[in-house]
Each structure stands twice: as C-alpha cells, then as structure tokens.
Design a protein around this motif. Structure first.
Motif, short mmCIF file in Angstrom:
data_model
loop_
_atom_site.label_atom_id
_atom_site.label_comp_id
_atom_site.label_asym_id
_atom_site.label_seq_id
_atom_site.Cartn_x
_atom_site.Cartn_y
_atom_site.Cartn_z
N LEU A 139 0.83 -1.21 0.00
CA LEU A 139 0.00 0.00 0.00
C LEU A 139 0.86 1.26 0.00
CD1 LEU A 139 -2.82 -1.00 2.52
CD2 LEU A 139 -3.10 -0.54 0.07
N ALA A 140 1.95 1.23 0.77
CA ALA A 140 2.84 2.39 0.83
C ALA A 140 3.53 2.62 -0.51
CB ALA A 140 3.87 2.21 1.94
N ARG A 141 3.93 1.54 -1.17
CA ARG A 141 4.57 1.68 -2.48
C ARG A 141 3.59 2.24 -3.51
NH1 ARG A 141 6.86 -3.43 -1.14
NH2 ARG A 141 5.24 -4.48 -2.37
N GLN A 142 2.34 1.81 -3.43
CA GLN A 142 1.34 2.22 -4.42
C GLN A 142 0.77 3.60 -4.14
OE1 GLN A 142 -1.46 -1.05 -4.13
NE2 GLN A 142 -0.41 -2.24 -5.71
N ASN A 143 0.50 3.89 -2.88
CA ASN A 143 -0.25 5.10 -2.54
C ASN A 143 0.46 6.06 -1.59
OD1 ASN A 143 -2.51 3.98 -3.98
ND2 ASN A 143 -2.97 2.74 -2.18
N GLY A 144 1.58 5.64 -1.03
CA GLY A 144 2.27 6.49 -0.07
C GLY A 144 3.01 7.63 -0.74
N ILE A 145 3.20 8.71 0.00
CA ILE A 145 3.93 9.87 -0.48
C ILE A 145 5.10 10.13 0.46
CG2 ILE A 145 3.81 12.34 -0.96
CD1 ILE A 145 0.83 11.98 -1.54
N LEU A 146 6.31 10.13 -0.09
CA LEU A 146 7.50 10.39 0.73
C LEU A 146 7.49 11.85 1.18
CD1 LEU A 146 10.09 9.03 1.80
CD2 LEU A 146 11.26 9.92 -0.23
N ASP A 147 7.52 12.05 2.47
CA ASP A 147 7.38 13.40 3.02
C ASP A 147 8.70 14.17 2.95
OD1 ASP A 147 6.08 15.55 4.11
OD2 ASP A 147 5.41 14.53 5.92
N HIS A 148 8.62 15.43 3.33
CA HIS A 148 9.73 16.37 3.23
C HIS A 148 10.88 15.96 4.15
CE1 HIS A 148 11.54 20.52 3.18
NE2 HIS A 148 11.09 20.45 1.94
N TYR A 149 12.09 16.35 3.79
CA TYR A 149 13.28 15.99 4.56
C TYR A 149 13.40 16.76 5.88
CZ TYR A 149 14.79 19.91 1.64
OH TYR A 149 14.87 21.11 0.99
N THR A 150 12.51 17.72 6.12
CA THR A 150 12.52 18.42 7.41
C THR A 150 11.62 17.76 8.44
OG1 THR A 150 10.78 19.91 6.63
CG2 THR A 150 13.05 20.64 6.35
N ALA A 151 10.79 16.81 8.01
CA ALA A 151 9.88 16.12 8.92
C ALA A 151 10.56 14.86 9.43
CB ALA A 151 8.58 15.77 8.21
N ILE A 152 10.82 14.80 10.72
CA ILE A 152 11.56 13.68 11.30
C ILE A 152 10.71 13.08 12.41
CG2 ILE A 152 13.72 12.94 12.37
CD1 ILE A 152 14.01 16.29 11.11
N ASP A 153 10.40 11.79 12.27
CA ASP A 153 9.45 11.17 13.19
C ASP A 153 10.03 10.05 14.04
OD1 ASP A 153 7.49 12.87 12.40
OD2 ASP A 153 6.16 11.37 11.54
N TYR A 154 11.27 9.62 13.78
CA TYR A 154 11.90 8.65 14.68
C TYR A 154 13.37 9.00 14.84
CZ TYR A 154 13.72 6.15 10.53
OH TYR A 154 14.37 5.82 9.37
#
Length: 247
Positions: A139-154
């Motif tokens: 699902l991530a490969r088909q519909n996901g959007i890679l977010d901006h390089y300023t957004a850090i979640d882990y």
C-alpha cells in the motif's frame, strides 16, 4: 534490543486507531521494549492491555504540552536496552528496523539514525496476521507519499548519547531539527539517513486536538518559543544534513 518510547495523544477516534496500529507494530519487532509517557486519556488502559510500561508523571509546560527533556530523561531511566528510539506515536515500523539498528550500532556507539516518512491514508485497525507487513508495504509503495526531509518522526540512538536535551514543547516545530543539529555538534558522531533502507509509514491525520490546527504546530506561540530555545534557524538541521547514508 531497542526501547521505543513515545508520548501519545488521547486514545480517541482516529488518533486512537492510528496509535494502536503504530504501537502494536513496534511490539512485533523482536526484543523491543515500549514505554508510553504522559497522562492523556486512554494511555494507562492501553498500556495495561498490551503489558507495556507507562510513565504518567512527566513535566508539562504552562499550556499542558509535554516537555522533551523530561520525556528523554524518564525513558532512558526506565529502559533496559542498549538502544532507544524516540518516535511519534502514529508511525508504523517493520521488522527490518532491528536489522538496520544492529548494523548501525555495530559500526558506531555515537550516532543518531533518522529517516523520511511515507504518508499513507489508514482508516482501519490493522490485523497483525502473517501477511500484515507485505500488505502495508505494498500500500505504501502504491499510494504512499514520501514526506519532506525536514519532517523527522523517529530518532534511534545508543544509551547515554544525549545529555543536553532542552525543554521543548513536543509536537511543535523546531525541536526535531534542533536534535539533528545537536548531533552535528558532537565530535565523531554520525547522523545517519536510513530512508533508502527503511519504510516508516506516517498515518495521515488531522490536527483537531489543537485549536489552531496545523498552523499552530508551525507558527503558534509554542512553536515560536521552541525556535527561540533552539537558538534560531542557524541551530536546526534536516535529514539532508546527514553525514552517512544507510544503504
């Protein structure tokens, strides 16, 4: 091997579903320890249902927002692992996170591993059967959007690595970029971008828990105070400032 720690929002509505999905995904990673911090609605009950550690007594600012230094201090004191990972409570991870973490740890005892997130609409509670990983990766490969390089979640790091975390308001702008900047100030420390090797799914959500919505996250009083505490934009980095790539 890894202590995942987070400060969840109230376990209500879609946020509750997203947080349950994310935290259960961390629990699937072998050898993981999970610590949830704060006293928001439902954290105690969810922690008990999953048999994980809950620390309700952390520091808050005058508006009731958790403070980052208290979260890091309490989590490390309660953890029993060689690595810790501060993570947003709506981020889904997969089993290869442990493989990557062990590889990075074997190469260095002074590092911070981060990565860009893939944003995906997730409406349902995940059924953690044998095929759940392949389903959501697809699902991530088909519909996901890679977010901006300023957004850090882990933020994965070795025990004892941080001793200078400031009392930032969690969930507001600037603190994540300051953490990366602080790593770049440590002699010999590696700032590692794991985006190519690791999939981290951010479950898309609204910001109904804040009166000002997403604007408050970026431009509200607490965000501005965070920027001031950081030392301004000169004391912030993004994932593009990494010294190493995990490939």
């Amino acid at each position: 091997m890894i202590t995942f720690f987070a400060c969840p929002k109230p376990f209500k509505d879609k946020a509750g579903i997203h947080q349950e999905n994310a935290i259960r995904s961390w629990a699937k990673i072998p050898g993981s320890q999970i610590i949830l911090l704060g006293n928001e609605y439902g954290i105690k009950e969810f922690s008990e249902s999953l048999g994980i550690r809950h620390i309700p007594d952390i520091a808050y600012n005058e508006t009731g927002t958790p403070l980052l230094d208290s979260i890091f201090k309490n989590a490390e004191a309660a953890s029993e692992t060689k690595m810790l990972c501060f993570i947003n409570s709506d981020i889904i991870l997969f089993h290869e996170f442990l493989t990557a973490a062990n590889k990075v740890y074997s190469d260095s005892n002074k590092f911070l591993m981060v990565g860009r997130r893939s944003c995906l609409d997730v409406e349902e509670k995940i059924i953690f059967d044998e095929g759940w990983e392949s389903k959501y990766k697809k699902l991530a490969r088909q519909n996901g959007i890679l977010d901006h390089y300023t957004a850090i979640d882990y933020f994965l790091y070795p025990r004892g690595f941080f001793d200078n975390i400031k009392p930032f308001a969690v969930g507001r702008a600037a603190y994540d970029n300051w953490i990366l900047w602080s790593v770049r100030q440590k002699p010999g420390a590696k700032l590692i971008d794991a985006t190519e090797d690791l999939l981290a799914i951010h479950q898309k959500h609204e910001y109904k828990h804040l009166k000002g919505g997403h604007h408050e996250v970026i431009h509200g009083k607490e965000a501005n105070k965070n920027r001031e505490l950081a030392g301004g934009y000169r004391c912030m980095c993004s994932i593009l400032d990494s010294t190493h790539l995990l490939k």
